[in-house]
Design a protein around this motif. Structure first.
Motif, short mmCIF file in Angstrom:
data_model
loop_
_atom_site.label_atom_id
_atom_site.label_comp_id
_atom_site.label_asym_id
_atom_site.label_seq_id
_atom_site.Cartn_x
_atom_site.Cartn_y
_atom_site.Cartn_z
N GLN A 4 11.05 2.77 3.73
CA GLN A 4 11.01 3.09 5.16
C GLN A 4 12.38 3.03 5.83
OE1 GLN A 4 8.32 -0.02 6.38
NE2 GLN A 4 6.56 1.38 6.43
N GLN A 5 13.24 2.18 5.31
CA GLN A 5 14.42 1.74 6.05
C GLN A 5 15.29 2.89 6.55
OE1 GLN A 5 14.61 -1.51 6.83
NE2 GLN A 5 16.26 -0.90 8.21
N LYS A 6 15.54 3.88 5.73
CA LYS A 6 16.46 4.95 6.09
C LYS A 6 15.84 6.02 6.98
CE LYS A 6 19.86 3.29 3.58
NZ LYS A 6 21.10 2.74 4.20
N TYR A 7 14.56 5.86 7.31
CA TYR A 7 13.86 6.91 8.07
C TYR A 7 13.34 6.42 9.41
CZ TYR A 7 14.19 8.83 3.43
OH TYR A 7 14.68 9.25 2.22
N ALA B 99 0.84 -1.20 0.00
CA ALA B 99 0.00 0.00 0.00
C ALA B 99 0.87 1.25 0.00
CB ALA B 99 -0.91 0.01 1.21
N TYR B 100 0.30 2.33 -0.50
CA TYR B 100 0.98 3.63 -0.44
C TYR B 100 -0.04 4.68 -0.01
CZ TYR B 100 3.61 7.81 -1.68
OH TYR B 100 4.25 9.02 -1.63
N HIS B 101 0.29 5.37 1.08
CA HIS B 101 -0.62 6.39 1.61
C HIS B 101 0.06 7.75 1.75
CE1 HIS B 101 -3.43 3.15 2.45
NE2 HIS B 101 -2.49 2.51 3.11
N GLY B 102 1.26 7.89 1.21
CA GLY B 102 1.96 9.15 1.28
C GLY B 102 3.38 8.98 1.78
N SER B 103 4.09 10.11 1.90
CA SER B 103 5.53 10.03 2.16
C SER B 103 5.98 10.80 3.40
CB SER B 103 6.29 10.56 0.94
OG SER B 103 7.65 10.25 1.01
N THR B 104 5.05 11.42 4.13
CA THR B 104 5.43 12.05 5.39
C THR B 104 5.65 10.96 6.45
OG1 THR B 104 3.07 12.36 5.80
CG2 THR B 104 4.29 14.25 4.96
N GLN B 105 6.17 11.35 7.61
CA GLN B 105 6.60 10.34 8.57
C GLN B 105 5.47 9.42 9.01
OE1 GLN B 105 9.75 10.11 9.15
NE2 GLN B 105 10.02 8.87 10.98
#
Length: 396
Positions: A152-155, A134-140
């Protein structure tokens, strides 16, 4: 003299090592024109944004009329602004009665964030369940429930309490418990490669949410506003979400998103604490004017939405080739699946050479994205399919 392309690379933050670098002069209908006069058929609509094509005349007219009145006047929710009021009222006329309060945002990602806060506030719980791919956006917050672990891995560390389960696996719905505030689900999983649900799965999901008191958040950021052949994709499934997310095409080409719930639920954001969710530019009057015009076009006498099923079938009938493993999706959100990313890259490259813009999917790089304007003509579909088939022949 430094060229625009050089300045683009020098001063704009880059998100990939190989940007497409089409230098846009103008766009009209289904076509984008570069500074050298070459035209490109847009098969991805700016990732499902330009559903009425580029610069639809009724949307442009609405923008111009609003420009003569006022731009930003106050943060969201304080002043009575006609474009916001009229769009919210008109939108709810097409929704189930339980979805009658609209909170405007700048984007789909912000709608995701607002929905997460609302669900936690209403339920008093902290758990959030989402689906792999799924993709729901890119903010935290949105990234914490995204289905691509590479992104996700680098954040990390991300928001705690998020659980990811497999789509179409009914037994995994037991992961939804009385500790779950909400479940985020797409009707068609866009970035996984336009994958549709198996029969009855979403009904079982709705049932499990009802059993546990978890809120069902349906993400229609990419599928909403007619993309799948109905105004909202959940209408295909006969379910009703507790919270609905909109974005992308919602603004008619302008930046606009929304999360929508009942008035009773949304009231929780207005007290204890007051201003429980805030946005400065969400529901900008020009964007809402554009969104209202786009909604009227979609639901008006042009009969765009009833034509989508026919256009889908033309794509499916024409796109037959030994290299095509399958075509998935619904309406005009389709994916052409090939054997490898290398094949996908080669076909996309050949399409660009011939003046057709397409792409792959964020979490599925073995499929070619087809999400053209809903206004695309049958002749334009024929041209697009010919170019795609030529690209496949070149790969073969």
């Amino acid at each position: 003299m430094i060229s625009q392309r050089q300045l683009f690379l020098q001063n704009l933050a880059q998100t990939s090592p190989t940007p497409l670098m089409i230098e846009v002069e103008r766009a009209e209908g289904s076509w984008i024109y570069d500074v050298k006069g070459k035209k490109y058929l847009d098969l991805i609509s700016g990732i499902s944004v330009s559903s009425l094509g580029h610069r639809h005349p009724k949307v442009i007219e609405a923008i111009q009329q609003q420009l003569e009145k006022y731009l930003h006047v106050m943060v969201y929710g304080e002043f009575v602004q006609s474009p916001q009021v009229q769009l919210a009222h008109r939108l709810t006329e097409f929704l189930p009665v339980s979805l009658n309060a609209v909170y405007f945002t700048n984007s789909g990602t912000e709608a995701t964030e607002g929905a997460m806060k609302l669900a936690k506030r209403i339920t008093g719980r902290s758990g959030v369940v989402s689906f792999a791919g799924a993709y729901h956006g890119s903010t935290q917050g949105a990234l914490s429930i995204a289905g691509g672990t590479n992104f996700q891995q680098k954040y990390r560390p991300l928001i705690p309490g998020c659980t990811m389960i497999e789509y179409n696996q009914e037994q995994q719905l037991q992961e939804i418990t009385r500790d779950t505030a909400c479940v985020f689900a797409e009707i068609v999983r866009g970035e996984a490669g336009a994958l549709v649900p198996q029969p009855e799965f979403l009904h079982q999901l709705r049932k499990r949410c009802d059993e546990t008191g978890a809120l069902l958040v349906v993400d229609e950021i990419q599928t909403g506003m007619g993309r799948t052949g109905k105004l909202f994709a959940f209408e295909h499934e006969g379910i009703v979400p507790d919270i609905l997310l909109l974005g992308k095409a919602f603004g008619g080409g302008m930046p606009l998103g929304a999360f929508i719930a009942s008035r009773e639920m949304m009231a929780a954001l207005s007290e204890n604490p007051v201003l429980g969710h805030i946005t400065t530019f969400g529901g900008h009057p020009v964007c809402c004017a554009a969104g209202l015009a786009a909604l009227e076009v979609l639901t008006g006498s042009d009969n765009l939405i009833p034509q989508i099923a026919e256009k889908e079938q033309v794509f499916r009938q024409r796109l037959r080739h030994p290299l095509i493993e399958k075509v998935t999706g619904k309406g005009l959100l389709l994916a052409v699946h090939l054997a490898s990313f290398e094949q996908v890259q080669l076909v996309i490259s050949k399409c660009y050479e011939r003046g057709v813009i397409t792409d792959w999917f964020l979490f599925n790089d073995r499929a070619i994205r087809l999400a053209p304007p809903l206004t695309i003509t049958l002749d334009e579909i024929e041209f697009a399919c010919n170019v795609l088939l030529e690209g496949l022949e070149a790969v073969e």
